[in-house]
Design a protein around this motif. Structure first.
Motif, PDB file in Angstrom:
ATOM      1  N   TYR A  20       0.804  -1.247   0.192  1.00 54.59           N
ATOM      2  CA  TYR A  20      -0.021   0.015   0.046  1.00 54.59           C
ATOM      3  C   TYR A  20       1.034   1.242   0.054  1.00 54.59           C
ATOM      4  O   TYR A  20       0.438   2.263  -0.622  1.00 54.59           O
ATOM      5  CB  TYR A  20      -1.015   0.138   1.183  1.00 54.59           C
ATOM      6  N   HIS A  45      -9.633  -7.290   1.332  1.00 55.38           N
ATOM      7  CA  HIS A  45      -8.387  -6.223   1.476  1.00 55.38           C
ATOM      8  C   HIS A  45      -7.399  -6.222   0.132  1.00 55.38           C
ATOM      9  O   HIS A  45      -7.098  -5.140  -0.087  1.00 55.38           O
ATOM     10  CB  HIS A  45      -7.525  -6.441   2.673  1.00 55.38           C
ATOM     11  N   TYR A  54      -8.962  -3.630  -2.484  1.00 50.54           N
ATOM     12  CA  TYR A  54      -8.814  -2.184  -2.423  1.00 50.54           C
ATOM     13  C   TYR A  54      -7.413  -1.768  -2.342  1.00 50.54           C
ATOM     14  O   TYR A  54      -6.801  -0.939  -2.847  1.00 50.54           O
ATOM     15  CB  TYR A  54      -9.091  -2.026  -0.695  1.00 50.54           C
ATOM     16  N   ILE A  55      -6.326  -2.855  -1.755  1.00 48.97           N
ATOM     17  CA  ILE A  55      -4.945  -2.694  -1.857  1.00 48.97           C
ATOM     18  C   ILE A  55      -4.558  -2.802  -3.329  1.00 48.97           C
ATOM     19  O   ILE A  55      -3.428  -1.677  -3.915  1.00 48.97           O
ATOM     20  CB  ILE A  55      -4.339  -3.334  -1.049  1.00 48.97           C
ATOM     21  N   HIS A  84      -6.137  -2.256  -6.352  1.00 52.45           N
ATOM     22  CA  HIS A  84      -6.437  -0.972  -6.831  1.00 52.45           C
ATOM     23  C   HIS A  84      -5.843   0.209  -6.779  1.00 52.45           C
ATOM     24  O   HIS A  84      -5.358   0.942  -7.456  1.00 52.45           O
ATOM     25  CB  HIS A  84      -8.200  -0.734  -6.660  1.00 52.45           C
ATOM     26  N   ALA A  85      -5.509   0.522  -5.176  1.00 50.14           N
ATOM     27  CA  ALA A  85      -5.055   1.813  -4.618  1.00 50.14           C
ATOM     28  C   ALA A  85      -3.569   1.732  -5.156  1.00 50.14           C
ATOM     29  O   ALA A  85      -3.045   2.980  -5.654  1.00 50.14           O
ATOM     30  CB  ALA A  85      -4.947   1.638  -3.249  1.00 50.14           C
ATOM     31  N   VAL A  86      -2.845   0.586  -5.139  1.00 50.64           N
ATOM     32  CA  VAL A  86      -1.477   0.664  -5.585  1.00 50.64           C
ATOM     33  C   VAL A  86      -1.126   0.848  -7.084  1.00 50.64           C
ATOM     34  O   VAL A  86      -0.656   1.664  -7.507  1.00 50.64           O
ATOM     35  CB  VAL A  86      -0.792  -0.688  -5.256  1.00 50.64           C
ATOM     36  N   LYS A  98      -3.385   2.454  -9.165  1.00 51.68           N
ATOM     37  CA  LYS A  98      -3.678   3.752  -9.687  1.00 51.68           C
ATOM     38  C   LYS A  98      -2.685   4.666  -9.125  1.00 51.68           C
ATOM     39  O   LYS A  98      -2.225   5.620  -9.784  1.00 51.68           O
ATOM     40  CB  LYS A  98      -5.175   4.132  -8.864  1.00 51.68           C
ATOM     41  N   GLY A  99      -2.089   4.608  -7.739  1.00 51.54           N
ATOM     42  CA  GLY A  99      -1.080   5.354  -7.144  1.00 51.54           C
ATOM     43  C   GLY A  99       0.224   5.243  -8.200  1.00 51.54           C
ATOM     44  O   GLY A  99       0.603   6.215  -8.485  1.00 51.54           O
ATOM     45  N   ASP A 141      -0.189   7.230 -11.517  1.00 53.20           N
ATOM     46  CA  ASP A 141      -0.423   8.498 -11.318  1.00 53.20           C
ATOM     47  C   ASP A 141       0.868   9.188 -11.267  1.00 53.20           C
ATOM     48  O   ASP A 141       1.442  10.152 -11.677  1.00 53.20           O
ATOM     49  CB  ASP A 141      -1.170   8.978 -10.154  1.00 53.20           C
TER      50      ASP A 141
END
Length: 158
Positions: free
Chosen positions: A66, A97, A100-101, A103-105, A107-108, A111
């Motif tokens: 994360y 979990h 969520y992790i 997807h967040a990673v 996307k991050g 970016d």
């Protein structure tokens, strides 16, 4: 392509540039250290194989996958780094979990790559169980770290 159909450590080196003049940042998650250390070794050895100098490969750690995007941002913001390779593992568990992790990673990292206009490679193993992760960290499906290093070198040829 699913790694079950392709060995992650097999690649065509014809399109890869000489990496001797390039500087790489490795961001390695400490969670599931046995796996992430194997991914890091695969990435490091591949960079060296293609000419990267040891002094131009900078390894940094973050607690877990994360945190990879922020670690990547710290390195990508530096003029001293040409490409960032992010290595981690997220294993599906009893909860959601991993969704969520992951997807967040993802996307991050994209970016950060777009913000700093440099390669930020997603070298995160996302599996259903520990054995699948081991299989992708130097096991029967090769090493995702090798694949990530090859992607970084390839992207630097643009």
């Amino acid at each position: 392509m699913a790694s079950a159909l392709k060995n992650l450590s097999e690649y065509n080196s014809d399109k890869l540039i000489d990496a001797s003049g390039k500087r790489f940042g490795l961001i390695v998650a400490e969670w599931n250290k046995e796996i992430t250390d194997a991914l890091c070794k695969g990435a490091y050895d591949t960079l060296i194989k293609h000419g990267a100098l040891p002094q131009n490969i900078h390894r940094n750690t973050v607690p877990g996958s994360y945190e990879l995007p922020l670690g990547a941002q710290f390195l990508a913001s530096s003029q001293e780094i040409d490409a960032v390779i992010c290595l981690g593992v997220v294993i599906k568990g009893d909860t959601k979990h991993d969704d969520y992790i992951n997807h967040a990673v993802a996307k991050g990292l994209i970016d950060v790559s777009l913000k700093f206009n440099k390669p930020v490679v997603f070298g995160v193993v996302t599996t259903n169980d520990l054995q699948q992760a081991l299989d992708r960290a130097g096991g029967k499906h090769g090493n995702k770290g090798v694949e990530a290093a090859v992607a970084a070198i390839h992207m630097l040829s643009f």
